[in-house]
Design an enzyme around this catalytic site. Structure first.
Site, PDB file in Angstrom:
ATOM      1  CB  VAL A  93     -39.315  71.376  -0.484  1.00  0.00           C
ATOM      2  CG1 VAL A  93     -38.385  71.163  -1.674  1.00  0.00           C
ATOM      3  CG2 VAL A  93     -38.530  71.895   0.713  1.00  0.00           C
ATOM      4  CB  THR A 136     -32.935  67.976   3.651  1.00  0.00           C
ATOM      5  OG1 THR A 136     -33.198  69.262   3.084  1.00  0.00           O
ATOM      6  CG2 THR A 136     -31.589  68.000   4.345  1.00  0.00           C
ATOM      7  CD  GLU A 168     -35.020  73.026   0.800  1.00  0.00           C
ATOM      8  OE1 GLU A 168     -35.019  74.258   0.638  1.00  0.00           O
ATOM      9  OE2 GLU A 168     -35.052  72.481   1.912  1.00  0.00           O
ATOM     10  CG  PHE A 169     -29.479  75.691  -0.965  1.00  0.00           C
ATOM     11  CD1 PHE A 169     -28.751  75.229   0.118  1.00  0.00           C
ATOM     12  CD2 PHE A 169     -29.230  75.147  -2.216  1.00  0.00           C
ATOM     13  CE1 PHE A 169     -27.779  74.252  -0.026  1.00  0.00           C
ATOM     14  CE2 PHE A 169     -28.260  74.166  -2.377  1.00  0.00           C
ATOM     15  CZ  PHE A 169     -27.537  73.714  -1.277  1.00  0.00           C
ATOM     16  NE  ARG A 176     -33.407  83.664   1.973  1.00  0.00           N
ATOM     17  CZ  ARG A 176     -33.406  84.978   1.741  1.00  0.00           C
ATOM     18  NH1 ARG A 176     -33.066  85.824   2.703  1.00  0.00           N
ATOM     19  NH2 ARG A 176     -33.750  85.443   0.549  1.00  0.00           N
ATOM     20  CB  ALA A 230     -28.337  88.640  19.396  1.00  0.00           C
ATOM     21  CB  CYS A 285     -34.062  73.712   7.527  1.00  0.00           C
ATOM     22  SG  CYS A 285     -35.132  73.632   6.084  1.00  0.00           S
ATOM     23  NE  ARG A 289     -42.164  72.317   9.874  1.00  0.00           N
ATOM     24  CZ  ARG A 289     -42.008  71.976   8.594  1.00  0.00           C
ATOM     25  NH1 ARG A 289     -41.773  70.722   8.282  1.00  0.00           N
ATOM     26  NH2 ARG A 289     -42.091  72.894   7.654  1.00  0.00           N
TER      27      ARG A 289
END
Length: 435
Positions: A11, A122, A151-152, A154, A255, A263, A332
């Site tokens: 981030v 976060t 923050e958002f 990806r 799927a 996150c 992770r």
């Protein structure tokens, strides 16, 4: 404006480079001297498409700097961002705020004049209040406004997400802080990006609520996929049929083997703990966490069923993709961390390849033979498992793959191939949520 970014992880580094590209002067600070030395030499410690060039361009332009020393950068900053890690705390699942509070303590001793202190990490609801208390204890004379700005981003699309976001959320009741944040994000404001100003606690909760909702959406379609297999329906058609409804939308309806990453796992767990402590349990999120954990473990059994042999001793299984998603080196909570050890525990020899994640995977996965490309993974394999949908796995030479394998068994946990095509090529093909 002058910005100090505390933390050069995912981030902090992306945000710092993007703020510099907006025209601000940014110093990214980290206590890891090796990481700072690498950044100063032009190296990038994480894999994120386009980040190396963005960093290099702004360093060359004299807008982006890296340092282990916070004093000068914080003293001269209009805004100081806290962008350190908040991993799940061992034992109870709460977010570990040790690094956040340590950063606040350090900043408190260095600020000079009015400064906006921004939590980009976060953090649970109420963390901003605790940071404020730290400043009042350490520097009661400090003129600061503590702001939440989640923050958002990806992974794999972080630069695009920062520069062309759906929205920017800012939590503050301080008018001076609002003006500083408006100026920082002015390039977005001019492009009519919605900037949502709200209370600090509301802003902190927005981040967790957003991630929890997306995690629920993934888990929902994964459960529908299991139902599709049981009733001979096609989950991809179901996802398209419901995703075309504007109230639902098609994103995050793919799927697969379950969500992972930096996150969703920790944020859903932290929200569950926060809600319990507040006496307002979030049963939907608790169920989402439970179902996702069970799903990742169940994927190994899906592979075993596809191979049609409970005893994997003497079998070689090839694995394509180890990271939790493509276009990142992040391992992770990746589904591979559940699937691969379970197959090895059954006696299988596992050989694997990932375009960017093998460096980290070597520290996290034992009893795996890492290969140099997908075809080396397929050689001698009794089954091939696709866990991560990297683009290069979408256009494999399937005839070559089939010739290399001991048996043409392919388990596609990301549905990147069509069942009819695979069967026509002579593969015994298993996918997710498709009859």
């Amino acid at each position: 404006m002058h910005v100090a970014m505390i933390g050069t992880g995912y981030v902090g580094l992306v945000s710092g480079a993007c703020f510099a590209d907006f025209g601000h002067t940014v110093t990214c600070i980290d206590k890891d001297a090796g990481k700072i030395e690498r950044l100063q030499g032009g190296g990038i410690p994480i894999y994120e498409p386009g980040l190396d060039k963005l960093v290099a361009d702004n360093v060359k332009a004299g807008r982006l700097f890296f340092s282990t020393e916070a004093a000068d950068a914080v003293k001269n900053a209009d805004a100081v961002f806290i962008a350190v890690g908040t991993p799940s705390r061992r034992g109870d699942g709460h977010a570990d705020l040790t690094y956040v509070y340590a950063a606040a303590e350090e900043i408190a001793g260095l600020v000079d004049g009015f400064t906006v202190v921004v939590t980009k990490s976060t953090v649970p609801v109420g963390t901003g209040d605790e940071i404020e208390k730290i400043f009042k204890r350490v520097r009661p004379d400090a003129d600061v406004a503590v702001v939440s700005n989640p923050e958002f981003l990806r992974e794999g699309a972080a630069i695009e997400d920062f520069k062309r976001p759906d929205r920017v959320v800012v939590g503050t009741d301080d008018d001076r802080a609002r003006e500083v944040m408006r100026e920082l994000y002015r390039p977005l404001y001019l492009n009519e990006t919605p900037i949502v100003f709200t209370s600090r606690r509301t802003s902190e909760l927005i981040k967790y609520a957003a991630n929890a909702f997306l995690a629920m959406k993934i888990t929902f379609i994964n459960e529908i996929a299991d139902l599709c297999e049981a009733v001979e329906a096609d989950v991809q058609h179901v996802a398209k049929g419901i995703g075309l409804d504007n109230r639902i939308g098609g994103k995050f309806l793919h799927a697969g083997p379950g969500y992972g990453g930096s996150c969703f796992p920790k944020d859903t767990l932290a929200l569950v703990r926060t809600a319990r402590d507040a006496g307002a349990p979030v049963d939907l999120i608790e169920t989402t966490v439970k179902v996702n954990d069970e799903r990742k473990k169940a994927m190994a059994e899906k592979v075993v069923r596809a191979i049609e042999s409970d005893d994997l001793a003497g079998k070689t299984i090839g694995v394509l993709g180890l990271t939790f998603k493509p276009n990142t080196d992040d391992m992770r909570d990746a589904p591979s961390l559940d699937i691969v050890p379970a197959l090895a525990a059954r006696g299988a020899k596992v050989q694997a390849f990932d375009p960017e994640g093998m460096g980290e995977a070597r520290h996290m996965l034992k009893d795996v033979e890492f290969k140099e490309d997908p075809y080396a993974v397929a050689e001698g394999a009794d089954a091939l498992v696709i866990i991560t949908e990297w683009d290069q796995f979408r256009a494999l030479d399937l005839d070559r793959i089939k010739l290399l394998m001991n048996a043409p068994v392919l388990i596609d946990l990301r549905n990147i191939y069509k069942p009819d095509d695979m069967r026509a090529r002579g593969f015994r093909y298993t996918s997710v949520g498709r009859a």
